[in-house]
Design an enzyme around this catalytic site. Sequence first.
Site: not given
Ligand code: AGP
Length: 609
Positions: A2, A27, A74, A100-101, A482, A486, A489, A505, A604
Site C-alpha cells: 500500500c 511497493r 494491496w 495503510n495497515g 536465495e 528470486k 518471485e 531423502h 516491497k
Molecule cells: C526479496 O526479493 C523479497 N521481495 C522479500 O523476501 C524481502 O526480502 C522481505 O520481504 C524482507 O524485506 P525487508 O528486507 O525490507 O525486511
Amino acid sequence: MCGIVGYIGDKKAAPILLAGLKKLEYRGYDSAGIAVQEKKAVKIVKKEGKLDKLKSRTEEEVFYGRTGIGHTRWATHGRPSDINSHPHTDSFSEIVIVHNGIIENFRELKEELSAAGHQFKSETDTEVVAHLISTYYDDDLRTAVNKTVERLEGSFALAVMSRQEKDKIIAVRKDSPLIIGLGENENFLASDIPAYLEHTDNFYILEDGEIADIRKDKVNIYKFNGDLIVNKNKTKISWDAEMAEKQGYQHFMLKEIHEQPESLKRLLEDNLNGGQIDLTASGLAEDWLDNYDKIHIVACGTAYHSGALAKYLLEDKLRIPVEVEVASEYRYRNPIVDAGTLMIVVSQSGETADTLAALRLAKKKGASVLALTNSRDSSIARESDMVIYLKAGPEIAVASTKAYTNMVAAFYLLLVDGMRQRDNISDQITAEYTSDLIKLPEMIRKLSEQSKEQIQAIANNYEDKENIFFIGRNTDYTLALEGALKLKEISYIHAEAYPAGELKHGTLALIEEGVPVVALGSRADIFSKLFSNLKEVKARGAETLLITEENQKFETESVDHLIELPILNKDFAGLLAIIPLQLLAYYTALNCGEDIDQPRNLAKSVTVE
Ligand code: AGP
C-alpha cells in the site's frame, strides 16, 4: 505494501498525486485511487488494477483542487475491486480517508457503527475508520481523528480530509511509515521518500503515536495525548531523484543488479578506517564479541537468506552459537533470549512488521539489538541499539538484489571484525580476509559483464520449465535458497532449494528427464561432495547447471551448462555466485514476459504481519 500520498499547495493536486503514486508503485498494489478537494465536494476516482487505468479514468474528470490524497491498495480485507479501493468515505462523504495497515478490531467497530445506523459500501477495515471519525467530527478534524485512533487496534498510517476543512490534511502514524515532504508554500505526504524526492529533500519522518496537521504553509505535529511537538527534527535526504529512476535500464531490477559493485564499495569504504574494519560508528563496542554468549539473526525472505549464510561463517570462525530464524516464527514462540544475546535484525526497508515485532520481543527480554538496514530513520533503525546502514541506495524492484549483497557484505564485515577479536586467529589471516573483501566489488563488476550472454542463453532454455531445483551445501545451500526465491518471485516458475546431501531423502523422486538443477559449488572445500550430488541428478536425466570457481576439476559429461566464478576466499565466494543467480532469474522472467519490478501479489515493504 500500500502507498499513501498527499499534496497541499498552490498547484493542481491530481497530477502530483498520480506522479507520487507512480513512484510508490514498487511497493506492490492491486488498485489505486485519489481524492481531491473541489469547491463544493471532494471528488474521488478509484479503480481496480494498475495506475494507468486510474490515470485514464482521471482524464475523463476535471480536477481543479489544490489539496488531495491518494492511495495504492494491496488487498487484505476484501478482494481487489473498485469499491474496496481507497479513498473511503463516511455515509455523507464528509470524511475522506486512505489507510495503510490493518485495523484488528474493525469487526467490533463495524458492528457498533452498524447498530447505530451506519451503512457500509465496501468490505474493508478502512471504511470503518472513516465512519468512526464522522461520529466524533464536530468541525475539528484533528480532534475527531485523535479520538478515533484511541479506539483503533492494529497498525495504521492514515491520511484524512474533511469536506468542511479544505485547508488541511491530517496524517497519523502507528506502526506503518509516513513521511511529510516540506516545500515552499506546499507540503507533501507519503509512505516513502521516493514519492516526492523530485520536489524536496527535506522531510519530517512521523514517529509512532504522532498526528500531523498539514497545511500548505505549515506543519504542526502532535502526540496522541495532544501535546504539540516543538523542534521536531527534519531529515535531509542525500539520495537524488535520479537515483530512484531507471537510468536507461529496462527494469529497476537490472539497474540494481548492475549497481552492486558501486553500492558494495560504498558500504565497505564506510566501514574501513586506515585499511582496517571499524564498526564502531554503528554503536558496536570495539570488543563487542566479548559482550555476548550467543547471536540470534532474525529477518524475512531475502534478508533471512543473508542471515542463513552468515550463521555458517560466524559459527565456523568465531565459535559463538548463532541461531537464525524467520521473524514470523520467532515472534510467536518463546525464544531463549536474554542480556547475553546479540540480536541481529536484517531488513532492507526497515519497516517489515514481523521483523520489527521480533526486535521488540528480544529487546523486552534484555537482548542488545543490532540492525542491518538500508533505511535511515526507519522504525527498525530507530528502535535498535546499534545500526549498520547498508548504503545500497534506493532499491525499487520488489526482488531484492543490491540490498541482499550489502546485507551479506555487512555480515562479512562483522565476521572479519570478530576474527580480529579472537586470539586464535592471527592478524595475518584477518588482514588477508580484509584484503579479499576489498577485491569483491571489482570482481562482481567483471563477472556481471562476462556472464551476461551465457546466462541469457541458459534462461532461454528455462522459460518453459515447470520446476527448477537449486542445490548446494553449507553457504552454497543458502545461495540456493536465495536463487530459488528470486526465480519464483519474478518468473512464477516453481523453484525449490535443497541442501544437496538431502536430495536422496525424498526430493530425488521429482528429478526426471529435462528437469533443470542448478548446483551451487562456489566452496572449494566441499566441492567434491556437491559434485557427487550433481552426478546423482544427472544420472536421473536432470539438465544441470554448475556454478563453480574457474579451474575447478570435474567430469564434464555430467554438466550441461557451466558458469565459472573468479577465484576468491571460499567464505566470500557467495557474493560472486549470487550474481549469475540474480541474472538468471531476471532473464528468465524477461523471457516469460512477466512484470519484473512489480511481481503479482508481492509488495516491497511488508508492513502487515
Ligand atoms: C526479496 O526479493 C523479497 N521481495 C522479500 O523476501 C524481502 O526480502 C522481505 O520481504 C524482507 O524485506 P525487508 O528486507 O525490507 O525486511
